[in-house]
Write a protein that holds these residues in place. Structure first.
Motif, short mmCIF file in Angstrom:
data_model
loop_
_atom_site.label_atom_id
_atom_site.label_comp_id
_atom_site.label_asym_id
_atom_site.label_seq_id
_atom_site.Cartn_x
_atom_site.Cartn_y
_atom_site.Cartn_z
N ALA A 198 0.83 -1.20 0.00
CA ALA A 198 0.00 0.00 0.00
C ALA A 198 0.86 1.24 0.00
O ALA A 198 1.98 1.26 0.53
N ALA A 199 0.33 2.31 -0.58
CA ALA A 199 0.97 3.62 -0.56
C ALA A 199 -0.05 4.64 -1.04
O ALA A 199 -0.89 4.34 -1.90
N GLY A 200 0.05 5.83 -0.50
CA GLY A 200 -0.82 6.91 -0.98
C GLY A 200 -2.27 6.79 -0.58
O GLY A 200 -3.14 7.34 -1.25
N ILE A 201 -2.56 6.07 0.52
CA ILE A 201 -3.94 6.00 0.99
C ILE A 201 -4.18 7.21 1.89
O ILE A 201 -3.45 7.44 2.85
N GLU A 202 -5.21 7.97 1.57
CA GLU A 202 -5.53 9.16 2.35
C GLU A 202 -6.86 8.98 3.08
O GLU A 202 -7.83 8.51 2.50
N VAL A 203 -6.85 9.34 4.35
CA VAL A 203 -8.09 9.32 5.14
C VAL A 203 -8.26 10.70 5.76
O VAL A 203 -7.32 11.23 6.37
N SER A 204 -9.43 11.26 5.59
CA SER A 204 -9.71 12.59 6.14
C SER A 204 -11.14 12.62 6.67
O SER A 204 -11.91 11.68 6.50
N VAL A 205 -11.48 13.70 7.36
CA VAL A 205 -12.86 13.96 7.75
C VAL A 205 -13.31 15.17 6.94
O VAL A 205 -12.70 16.24 7.02
N ASN A 206 -14.34 14.98 6.11
CA ASN A 206 -14.74 16.07 5.22
C ASN A 206 -15.71 17.03 5.90
O ASN A 206 -16.03 16.89 7.08
N ASP A 207 -16.19 18.00 5.12
CA ASP A 207 -17.04 19.04 5.70
C ASP A 207 -18.43 18.55 6.08
O ASP A 207 -19.21 19.29 6.69
N GLN A 208 -18.75 17.31 5.72
CA GLN A 208 -20.02 16.72 6.13
C GLN A 208 -19.87 15.85 7.37
O GLN A 208 -20.82 15.19 7.81
N GLY A 209 -18.68 15.84 7.95
CA GLY A 209 -18.43 15.03 9.13
C GLY A 209 -18.25 13.56 8.82
O GLY A 209 -18.35 12.72 9.72
N LYS A 210 -17.93 13.22 7.58
CA LYS A 210 -17.77 11.83 7.17
C LYS A 210 -16.28 11.49 7.03
O LYS A 210 -15.50 12.30 6.52
N GLU A 221 -13.47 9.95 5.07
CA GLU A 221 -13.32 9.82 3.62
C GLU A 221 -11.98 9.15 3.31
O GLU A 221 -10.91 9.68 3.66
N LEU A 222 -12.02 7.96 2.70
CA LEU A 222 -10.79 7.23 2.34
C LEU A 222 -10.63 7.29 0.83
O LEU A 222 -11.57 6.97 0.08
N THR A 223 -9.43 7.70 0.38
CA THR A 223 -9.15 7.84 -1.04
C THR A 223 -7.94 6.99 -1.39
O THR A 223 -6.90 7.07 -0.71
N ASN A 224 -8.05 6.17 -2.44
CA ASN A 224 -6.94 5.34 -2.92
C ASN A 224 -6.26 6.08 -4.06
O ASN A 224 -6.69 6.05 -5.20
N THR A 225 -5.17 6.80 -3.72
CA THR A 225 -4.44 7.59 -4.73
C THR A 225 -2.99 7.13 -4.78
O THR A 225 -2.42 6.64 -3.81
N ASN A 226 -2.39 7.34 -5.94
CA ASN A 226 -0.95 7.07 -6.13
C ASN A 226 -0.57 5.64 -5.79
O ASN A 226 0.56 5.38 -5.38
N ALA A 227 -1.51 4.72 -5.91
CA ALA A 227 -1.20 3.31 -5.66
C ALA A 227 -1.29 2.58 -6.98
O ALA A 227 -2.37 2.40 -7.53
#
Length: 705
Positions: A395-407, A409-415
């Motif tokens: 794995a590499a480039g997995i991003e996890v954030s909390v967005n403006d809706q309070g959710k 959010e996991l994004t699979n980028t640069n993998a």
């Protein structure tokens, strides 16, 4: 004989005075505040012809022999009974209900006069005068203290025409509200955003949340958050989810076939709760490798509900073990503890991590990297998910954030080659019950994100119980600025109570803090476990409008008294503001005056404010009947009235004041007319005494002839 003539004359004179009194009463039947009078008759000194004698022996006593000499009016009594109060259409008319007199002065307070007639008005100079032009006496508003001091000496009541009030800067904001402590709320907001990535200075642990303006802020305890319909998670320590970022697969070596005799086999698996599970099976003599592999796979599948592992046979006659983290009640990791022999193709230690356990710990995350994860805030949960997702093999480039809706959010980028196969199930067992609401929020992320697609996966929204109140405050120039107070539930302590974050904001360019963001100030408010207020901060703010008004304006925040219920509370009821006020205002012009029961002249200004401008003084006398009238509805003090006791209405026996009303004359016309008849008959009878005496005199004179 002459005595009867003089008696008749005195009777005529007395009744003439009585007639004058009653005529005056009737003449003033419509005079405001008039008090009627009555004439008090008394007899004149009698002539004694024989004195009284005491009893002597057997002879009884004798009464005196006296002849009266007529009557006279020896006094007048003014009756101060209450007159009826009649409403009027003039707001400066005032009537007294009860005892007391208005105080008026013709010479600026050097001498006082008194009246019950409350037909007052303002003259061209703003003096509060009666119909004689005498100025009502009372107390004026102190421009420094802003109050009317009724203990000071009285003076002319004067309200200058065109009176204005300057702006008053806000000094205090008072808020009374309830913040819902229950498990179901109607007022909530999404959790604050939390960006993806590693911590940056000055933050050494999880990245903080950011508020709507992008400034770091407390992200909030997930344990006291709510789902999308306002239901509380109410997370307890140890509750959480299992999270798997990929399918877990173990492929065995070659399974032995063509055995000369039956061979008893067993495989023991380690379970998540620390226990083990063993499955027994038998390889039959002469079976092919494929046949024995099928027996082994079938045996492993028979305990899948416990281990979470499913088995199959591939084209190479190998047993393939898979754990897709699909069962909440089964184990979540593949780990072979022991095998009976090498015939199975498996060896002790064969393992492939399938899922990580993310559990709530109210005290905060304490788990070292590589072990099961702990979290308390949504920021620490986000960080733990992102760190583990990127720690998975390949794995590499997995991003996890909390967005403006309070959710989340996991994004699979640069993998380039790693497919995220996200699967979450609830934690249960070992004395821990599954938190279904939290599980549902997290299960929404279950999906497959192919490498290189920048695919996204979202949880359901995490929400915090919130409540906000706003009020306009004023600077020294009278300019309005909206002060907003937002409350957000951030933590809970079963022993002491709950805590809410407080964010106070003002519109830029105004400032209330010295550090960025200067337009907002953060604090907290804590409640006891009975819902009463414990403590709050900040107790005040230093407000600078940056518009030319006075800087560093101190505004006290009054949220209530500690351990009391007189301000902010936190009960299991809807969050609501029941009262909010502040003491500032802009400048304004006088637009009207009304008078209350205490005699206070309350001015209403164009800025919506109203306050006392003056207060009418009242006097009370020991003997009202001792007052002397001067005409014009005015009384003056005499030696027999006593000194005036000056004070405010409705105190110390003084009556209260009714505005837009006048006290009518207390003359009872039916009584006065009846009294006229009585006086008339008395006068006629005394006249008859004189004519009868005259006839007797005539007879006496005629005796000479």
């Amino acid at each position: 004989m002459l005595k009867s003539l003089f008696s008749g004359v005195s009777g005529l004179q007395s009744h003439q005075v009585a007639m004058d009194v009653e005529s005056n009463n009737i003449a003033n039947v419509n005079t405001v505040g008039f008090k009627y009078s009555r004439a008090n008759f008394s007899d004149l000194l009698a002539q004694t012809k024989a004195i009284a004698t005491a009893p002597q022996g057997q002879l009884g006593g004798k009464n005196p022999v006296q002849v009266g000499l007529g009557s006279t009016v020896n006094s007048m009594t003014r009756i101060f009974a209450q007159g009826s109060v009649q409403n009027s259409d003039k707001n400066t008319d005032v009537a007294i209900q009860g005892d007391g007199f208005f105080i008026i002065s013709p010479d600026g307070g050097n001498t006082y006069k008194y009246t019950r007639a409350g037909d007052f008005k303002f003259d061209a100079g703003g003096n509060f005068v009666d119909n004689n032009g005498f100025i009502a006496q009372g107390w004026l508003r102190d421009p420094v203290t802003g109050t009317v001091d009724s203990t000071a000496p009285i003076e002319n009541i004067n309200i200058p025409p065109g009176l204005t009030t300057p702006a008053n800067a806000t000094q205090e904001v008072v808020l009374k509200a309830n913040l819902n402590s229950g498990p179901l709320v109607e007022s909530f907001s999404p959790a604050y955003e939390v960006p993806s990535g590693a911590p940056v200075a000055p933050f050494t642990t999880a990245l903080p949340a950011v508020d709507d303006n992008g400034f770091p802020i407390e992200s909030g305890d997930v344990g006291v958050m709510f789902n999308e319909v306002g239901e509380a998670f109410s997370l307890q320590n140890g509750q959480g989810v299992w999270a798997s970022f990929r399918e877990s697969t173990v492929t065995s070596g070659a399974v032995t076939g063509g055995l000369a005799a039956d061979s008893a086999e067993s495989i023991t698996f380690d379970l998540d709760d620390g226990s083990t599970k063993t499955v027994n099976f038998t390889f039959l003599a002469g079976n092919t490798a494929a046949q024995n592999a099928a027996i082994e796979a079938s045996a492993i599948n028979s305990i899948s509900t416990v281990t979470g592992i499913t088995a199959s046979v591939n084209a190479l006659d190998q047993v393939v073990l898979v754990n897709d983290n699909a069962s909440g009640s089964a184990s979540h990791n593949i780990s072979v503890n022991a095998v009976s022999s090498g015939n199975t193709g498996l060896a002790a230690g064969d393992a492939d991590q399938s899922a990580w356990r993310y559990t709530y710990n109210a005290a905060g995350p304490t788990t070292a990297a590589g072990a099961d994860k702990e979290f308390n805030t949504i920021a620490s949960l986000r960080e733990a998910l992102e760190n583990q997702a990127n720690a998975e093999p390949g794995a590499a480039g997995i991003e996890v954030s909390v967005n403006d809706q309070g959710k989340l959010e996991l994004t699979n980028t640069n993998a380039a080659s790693y497919n995220v196969n996200l699967k979450m199930t609830g934690v249960s067992g070992g004395g821990v019950t599954e938190n279904v609401r939290f599980t549902r929020n997290m299960e929404a992320m279950n999906t497959v994100l192919q490498a290189g697609t920048a695919g996204k996966s979202f949880s359901q929204a995490f929400n915090a119980a919130t409540h906000s109140s706003s009020i306009d405050v004023f600077d020294s120039l009278g300019s309005k600025h909206t002060l907003r107070m937002e409350f957000r539930k951030i933590s809970l302590d079963a022993a002491t109570g709950s805590e809410w974050a407080v964010t106070i904001t003002v519109p830029e360019p105004a400032t209330i803090d010295t550090v960025a963001p200067t337009f907002e100030k953060k604090g907290s408010i804590r409640f006891n476990n009975d819902g009463s207020l414990a403590t709050y901060s900040p107790p005040n703010i230093s407000f600078t409008a940056n518009n030319g008004s006075a800087p560093d304006q101190q505004i006290n925040l009054s949220f209530g008294t500690g351990n009391m219920f007189d301000g902010m509370t936190s009960f299991d009821s809807v969050s609501s503001t029941s009262g909010i006020s502040q003491d500032g205002y802009t400048g304004g012009d006088l637009v009207g005056i009304r008078i209350d029961q205490s005699g206070t002249l309350i001015g209403s200004f164009s800025n919506g404010r109203s306050f006392g401008l003056a207060q009418i003084a009242m006097a009370k006398f020991t003997n009202n009947e001792g007052l002397s009238t001067e005409g014009g509805n005015v009384f003056i003090q005499t030696a027999n009235s006593g000194d005036p006791i000056i004070g405010t209405a409705a105190t110390a026996g003084r009556g209260f004041i009714q505005s837009a009303a006048l006290e009518a004359s207390n003359v009872d016309l039916s009584r006065a007319l009846t009294q006229l008849i009585i006086v008339q008959r008395g006068f006629q009878a005394n006249g008859k005494t004189i004519t009868t005496s005259d006839q007797l005199l005539q007879t006496l004179i005629g005796l000479k002839n």
